[in-house]
Design an enzyme around this catalytic site. Structure first.
Site, short mmCIF file in Angstrom:
data_model
loop_
_atom_site.label_atom_id
_atom_site.label_comp_id
_atom_site.label_asym_id
_atom_site.label_seq_id
_atom_site.Cartn_x
_atom_site.Cartn_y
_atom_site.Cartn_z
N HIS A 17 23.95 25.41 86.05
CA HIS A 17 24.58 26.02 85.08
C HIS A 17 25.48 27.32 85.62
O HIS A 17 26.56 27.54 85.32
CB HIS A 17 23.81 26.67 83.79
CG HIS A 17 22.98 25.58 83.23
ND1 HIS A 17 21.66 25.52 83.13
CD2 HIS A 17 23.50 24.69 82.05
CE1 HIS A 17 21.50 24.52 82.06
NE2 HIS A 17 22.37 23.98 81.76
N LYS A 41 16.38 18.78 70.77
CA LYS A 41 15.40 18.77 71.47
C LYS A 41 14.54 20.03 71.32
O LYS A 41 15.21 20.91 70.92
CB LYS A 41 15.39 18.59 73.18
CG LYS A 41 16.88 19.45 73.44
CD LYS A 41 17.32 19.06 75.21
CE LYS A 41 18.69 19.70 75.64
NZ LYS A 41 19.21 19.30 76.45
N SER A 135 17.68 20.67 83.59
CA SER A 135 16.40 21.66 82.88
C SER A 135 15.20 20.75 82.80
O SER A 135 14.13 21.62 83.30
CB SER A 135 16.71 22.32 81.68
OG SER A 135 18.21 23.10 82.08
N1 COA Z 1 24.71 21.25 86.43
C1 COA Z 1 23.21 20.96 86.39
N2 COA Z 1 22.57 20.43 85.13
C2 COA Z 1 23.53 20.45 84.11
C3 COA Z 1 24.80 20.88 84.29
C4 COA Z 1 25.29 21.33 85.23
N3 COA Z 1 26.57 21.46 85.69
N4 COA Z 1 25.24 20.49 82.89
C5 COA Z 1 24.37 20.24 82.28
N5 COA Z 1 23.21 20.02 82.84
C6 COA Z 1 22.03 19.73 82.31
C7 COA Z 1 21.00 20.74 81.51
O1 COA Z 1 20.32 21.26 82.40
C8 COA Z 1 20.42 19.74 80.48
O2 COA Z 1 19.18 19.20 80.95
P1 COA Z 1 18.43 18.65 80.04
O3 COA Z 1 19.05 17.49 78.84
O4 COA Z 1 17.32 18.05 81.06
O5 COA Z 1 17.66 19.62 79.38
C9 COA Z 1 21.44 18.88 80.33
O6 COA Z 1 22.53 18.54 81.14
C10 COA Z 1 22.38 19.35 78.94
O7 COA Z 1 21.97 20.75 78.55
P2 COA Z 1 22.97 21.96 78.23
O8 COA Z 1 24.03 21.81 79.16
O9 COA Z 1 22.14 22.94 78.22
O10 COA Z 1 23.49 21.40 76.92
P3 COA Z 1 22.94 20.66 75.60
O11 COA Z 1 23.59 19.15 75.72
O12 COA Z 1 21.64 20.93 75.56
O13 COA Z 1 23.79 21.30 74.50
C11 COA Z 1 25.07 21.85 72.43
C12 COA Z 1 24.21 20.88 73.48
C13 COA Z 1 24.37 22.98 72.28
C14 COA Z 1 26.45 22.02 73.19
C15 COA Z 1 25.40 20.91 71.27
O14 COA Z 1 24.20 20.53 70.90
C16 COA Z 1 26.04 22.03 70.11
O15 COA Z 1 27.01 22.24 70.25
N6 COA Z 1 25.20 22.15 69.23
C17 COA Z 1 25.60 23.06 68.07
C18 COA Z 1 25.77 22.38 66.82
C19 COA Z 1 26.98 21.59 66.81
O16 COA Z 1 28.17 22.00 66.58
N7 COA Z 1 26.87 20.26 66.88
C20 COA Z 1 28.24 19.26 66.67
C21 COA Z 1 28.43 19.10 68.01
S1 COA Z 1 29.54 17.48 67.84
#
Ligand code: COA
Length: 168
Positions: A17, A41, A135
């Protein structure tokens, strides 16, 4: 001023990140790191803990950040595109680690563009040093007593180890 949003769960923030935060600031003038309250999650850390770890992370990497750029760290509830509009952001930035990420990220970007046509998604490929980090993997290694220094910064390591020691 070009404003971008880097949204995620950040449970916890990893070096992957951090790398995206640093590189995003080459594209935008102001970056809002947006921590989602409403995710499917169940996060291990509270929103306050995750925000605090990101603030400490930004402090930790401040020497590597391009000068004159602004970073804001905020929790958000509800739809991401709504939060983006409220903050005048025109870009959503996400990291892309592997082909397996692509399908989900493509779906997310398409859904967001259907909800709002004023927002574009930029996918930044993870570097070879960070593409294997997630993560969940970091939490799993910490839970089992493994070494996580190459995945997260010292303050994140301390937080996770403290958490798992308390809950043994
Ligand atoms: N390097 C290392 N790890 C990375 C990374 C990078 N460059 N980019 C992403 N990751 C990992 C994270 O560690 C995480 O791992 P995990 O799945 O083991 O927890 C995973 O990839 C993705 O997590 P994160 O980047 O925190 O994003 P997310 O997928 O959890 O977040 C939101 C999703 C919050 C963006 C999305 O749910 C959202 O927009 N929610 C708001 C409600 C909404 O508008 N919904 C409609 C959307 S269509």
């Amino acid at each position: 001023m070009k404003i971008g949003i880097y949204p995620g769960t950040f449970d916890p923030i990893t070096k992957g990140h951090s790398d995206i935060i640093v590189r995003s600031l080459k594209i935008v003038d102001k970056l809002i790191v947006a921590i989602a309250y409403d995710v499917i999650k169940t996060p291990l850390l509270s929103i306050e803990e995750r925000i605090s770890l990101i603030k400490q992370e930004v402090d930790f990497i401040k020497n590597t950040l391009p000068k004159g750029k602004v970073i804001k760290i905020e929790g958000f509830k509800g739809l991401l595109v709504k939060f983006a509009h409220q903050n005048n952001a025109s870009l959503i930035i996400r990291g892309l680690r592997a082909v397996s990420d692509f399908e989900y990220e493509f779906q997310l970007a398409t859904a967001n563009s259907k909800i709002s046509d004023n927002i574009e998604t930029v996918l930044l490929p993870a570097t070879e040093n960070t593409h294997f980090i997630s993560s969940s993997i970091v939490k799993e290694i910490a839970r089992l007593g493994g070494e996580i220094s190459s995945f997260v910064s010292p303050h994140v390591k301390e937080k996770l180890l403290g958490h798992y020691q308390k809950n043994i």
